[in-house]
Enzyme design. Structure first.
Site, PDB file in Angstrom:
ATOM      1  CG  ASP A 131     -46.330  50.233 -23.420  1.00  0.00           C
ATOM      2  OD1 ASP A 131     -45.354  50.896 -23.796  1.00  0.00           O
ATOM      3  OD2 ASP A 131     -47.422  50.736 -23.094  1.00  0.00           O
ATOM      4  CD  GLU A 162     -41.928  51.973 -22.060  1.00  0.00           C
ATOM      5  OE1 GLU A 162     -41.783  53.172 -22.358  1.00  0.00           O
ATOM      6  OE2 GLU A 162     -43.027  51.479 -21.801  1.00  0.00           O
TER       7      GLU A 162
END
Length: 701
Positions: free
Chosen positions: A370, A423
């Site tokens: 993330d 990401e």
């Protein structure tokens, strides 16, 4: 299949012979001076030893660390710290108890507090190691699995802290914050999957991901305020994903987090599966059932930041131990959280050990990392003057870049048949390129630009799309600069952005047709795929993490049609090598006509290793039906429509090409041969040469 033990169950009791070899840790002056009050009832019983068994002190000197372990730890190269630090139930001198070890180099006194000693700060002091590693440790008799505990830490400045264990394998259910002595022992029966999973995780195989939030995928109709356990989830989720045809499921963070509305992205218990949904072994059972069904498991992993809760990592020993001391590097202004100090060896070892832990103990098949962009740039979400350039005067966070490279090298060296997915929302070069070529080393990268451009294009009324044609074609200019995953993620269906369905313009029929067309575009575009839960059946409301998905809408044929088209697209994706064999190779894509902005029609080829598997994809971005529309093709023969998003079974209008279409020797689109077809409204159609079309592709009206 009979279950058998595996060698990753490191929490099994330690042999006494091993205990005798361990070097005792030296007491600190603070520990020696600490007052030893009367033991609790439970501790008193511990002293009632059986004849022949020596009586032990409240805390016995004991260590699991070798000199080599310490050297690795201090150099940042110990990637299995979860086998050493934390709490581990063992047997010592014939008595079962728990070994505790915690890194807190700036503390002057540490003890273990819990129910077993009435949370007495002085009765069970740990010993600090003599080697300057900053590790405190000790064996406490008659403390076993299920015992709640924390570390009482007196900082070097005299501040009193009570901290949960950074390496705890289980935590109390929030809002309670104590750690729980636990193990991750499990008798796995997914050996066949683990042996063959390299085939499922390969970059030249189908990779279709169902992203989901464990707490809000479904709730019990009888108890809508209660979470499904991992076990209950397995009973419902596994057959559903198998039915839908997704190859992988991605869980938003299931690591322990105190604040449920953070969706799991504000983690305190990095080594603990959230107790909201059950035990570590129940989560392992869910993973095992997914594997038995042929479904891979990806876990969201958050090395970018952590919250400032008093019981967590922040200010752990009274100093900035895990976070960067300089708040220009150590504080995240968007999330009001703290950023790891990637330049500190012990912190790097903590994070990489954590990544390997989930791949090792929980058999995860991949990690989606993330907020990588926030790690890469020193000026991320910062104004001028709020950040300090690196030694070369740039805005790149060199320590974070170095860490990410080391993380990927560690993952792929220890678990080469897994994938790491970034990401990352910027144009940083080489995110999914090998470290040895100068890249960050990820297996794949989310194609955020494609996602935003596609949603923006499809949100426009079809009558205006011809003026935005470059939005929908732009992605193919850079589509092969990375190994891209095409995501329609959770971030796009919250905070007033609307559901995927409600982003689509027009009346009800056009909204559903547009959504079927958008998904068809995603599945035929180069790259792997990701779809967030609820989007696969066209949920009309935004995702609400506090409630179950709106499963009741599947009673209606329009929503059932979306579900059926996603099932068909997953099947098409897995059946057609042209859609996955060269997903990250420019040789796998060719424009037939990408410039027809006036009609808002896109035509392209997808290619695999075998030329016979070539597909012709036609997308009509308007409600206009086109008859006798000519399309250039490479090969002569009959071409068959093998997919049509406008089929009646998908709640479409049913306009199609029911019979094979013969080629004509008419030069068109720069090709010697061409075919005439009918193009349905707001629809995608896929053609393949007849001799290569299996019987199962006969269209069912």
């Amino acid at each position: 299949m009979a279950k058998k033990k595996i060698d990753t169950a490191k929490d099994a009791p330690v042999e006494i012979a091993d205990v005798k070899k361990a070097k005792p840790a030296a007491k600190t002056a603070a520990a020696d001076k600490a007052e030893k009050p009367a033991a609790s009832k439970k501790a008193s019983k511990a002293k009632e030893a059986e004849p022949g068994i020596p009586q032990l002190k409240n805390v016995e000197p004991y260590s699991r660390f070798t000199d080599f372990d310490i050297a690795l730890f201090r150099s940042g190269k110990h990637y299995k710290l979860y086998e050493k630090l934390g709490s581990h139930v063992i047997e010592f001198n014939g008595i079962t108890g728990t070994y505790f070890a915690v890194w807190a180099p700036n503390a002057q006194f540490i003890s273990v507090i819990g129910n077993f000693n009435g949370w007495n700060r002085n009765s069970h002091a740990l010993y600090v190691r003599w080697d300057g590693s900053g590790i405190w440790e000790g064996f406490i008799p008659n403390v076993g699995n299920g015992e709640t505990y924390k570390y009482y830490i007196k900082s070097s400045t005299g501040t009193d802290l009570e901290k949960a264990d950074p390496f705890a394998l289980r935590w109390e259910v929030a809002p309670r914050t104590a750690s729980i002595v636990a193990d991750t022992y499990y008798e796995w029966s997914d050996g066949e999957w683990m042996k063959e999973r390299y085939k499922h995780n390969a970059l030249d195989k189908p990779y279709s991901v169902y992203e989901m939030h464990v707490g809000s995928w479904a709730r019990s109709p009888e108890s809508p305020d209660e979470f499904l356990t991992y076990t209950q989830l397995a009973d419902k989720l596994v057959p559903y994903i198998k039915e839908m045809g997704f190859t992988h499921v991605e869980f938003m963070p299931i690591m322990e987090h105190p604040y449920y509305p953070s969706w799991g992205y504000q983690i305190t218990g990095f080594f603990a599966a959230s107790s909201r949904y059950g035990s570590p072994q129940e989560l392992m059972g869910l993973v095992e059932k997914l594997h038995e069904a042929g479904i891979g498991v990806i876990l969201d992993w958050v090395p970018s930041h952590f919250p400032g809760d008093a019981h967590g990592l922040y200010n752990f020993d009274g100093t900035h131990l895990y976070e960067h001391e300089d708040l220009r590097k150590g504080f995240h202004p968007d999330w009001k959280s703290y950023i790891f100090n990637y330049g500190r060896n012990e912190v790097r070892a903590f994070l990489i050990s954590n990544a390997l832990f989930w791949l090792d103990r929980y058999h995860a098949d991949g990690l989606r990392v993330d907020a990588v962009a926030s790690m890469l740039y020193l000026d991320y979400s910062r104004n001028h003057g709020e950040w300090e350039p690196n030694i070369y005067g740039g805005n790149e966070n060199l320590e974070a870049i170095s860490f990410l490279k080391e993380f990927n090298e560690a993952v792929y060296s220890h678990f080469p048949d897994t994938q790491t997915i970034a990401e990352e929302s910027t144009s940083f070069t080489g995110v999914s390129r090998p470290v040895y070529t100068g890249g960050l080393g990820f297996g794949m990268k989310w194609m955020m630009g494609w996602m935003h451009d596609s949603i923006k294009y499809f949100s426009a009324d079809p009558i205006y799309r011809k003026y935005h044609h470059n939005q929908i074609t732009f992605s193919l200019i850079y589509a092969f600069t990375e190994n891209f995953m095409l995501p329609f993620s959770h971030d796009e269906v919250v905070y007033g952005k609307g559901s995927m369905l409600r982003k689509m313009p027009g009346d009800e029929w056009q909204q559903f047709a547009n959504l079927r067309l958008l998904y068809s575009y995603m599945f035929t575009h180069p790259g792997s795929k990701l779809l967030f839960m609820g989007a696969e059946f066209g949920q009309g409301t935004e995702w609400n993490f506090q409630n179950s998905l709106d499963w009741h809408v599947l009673e209606y044929p329009n929503h059932q049609g979306i579900k059926e088209v996603v099932k068909a697209l997953n099947q098409l994706y897995k059946d057609e090598p042209a859609l996955y064999e060269k997903a990250f190779d420019y040789n796998g894509f060719e424009w037939v006509d990408g410039g027809n902005s006036n009609d808002s029609i896109l035509i392209y080829n997808r290619k695999g290793v075998d030329e016979a598997n070539e597909l012709v994809i036609v997308l009509n971005m308007t409600p206009m039906v086109h008859h006798d529309f000519r399309v250039g093709v490479h090969a002569t023969g009959k071409w068959v429509e093998i997919f049509n998003s406008d089929a009646k079974k998908f709640w479409g209008s049913g306009i199609d090409n029911p019979k094979p279409v013969n080629t004509e020797t008419v030069n068109w689109h720069g090709r010697d041969q061409s075919i005439k077809i009918t193009i349905p409204p707001l629809a995608a159609i896929v053609f393949k040469r007849e001799k290569t079309v299996p019987p199962k592709y006969e269209l069912k009206k």
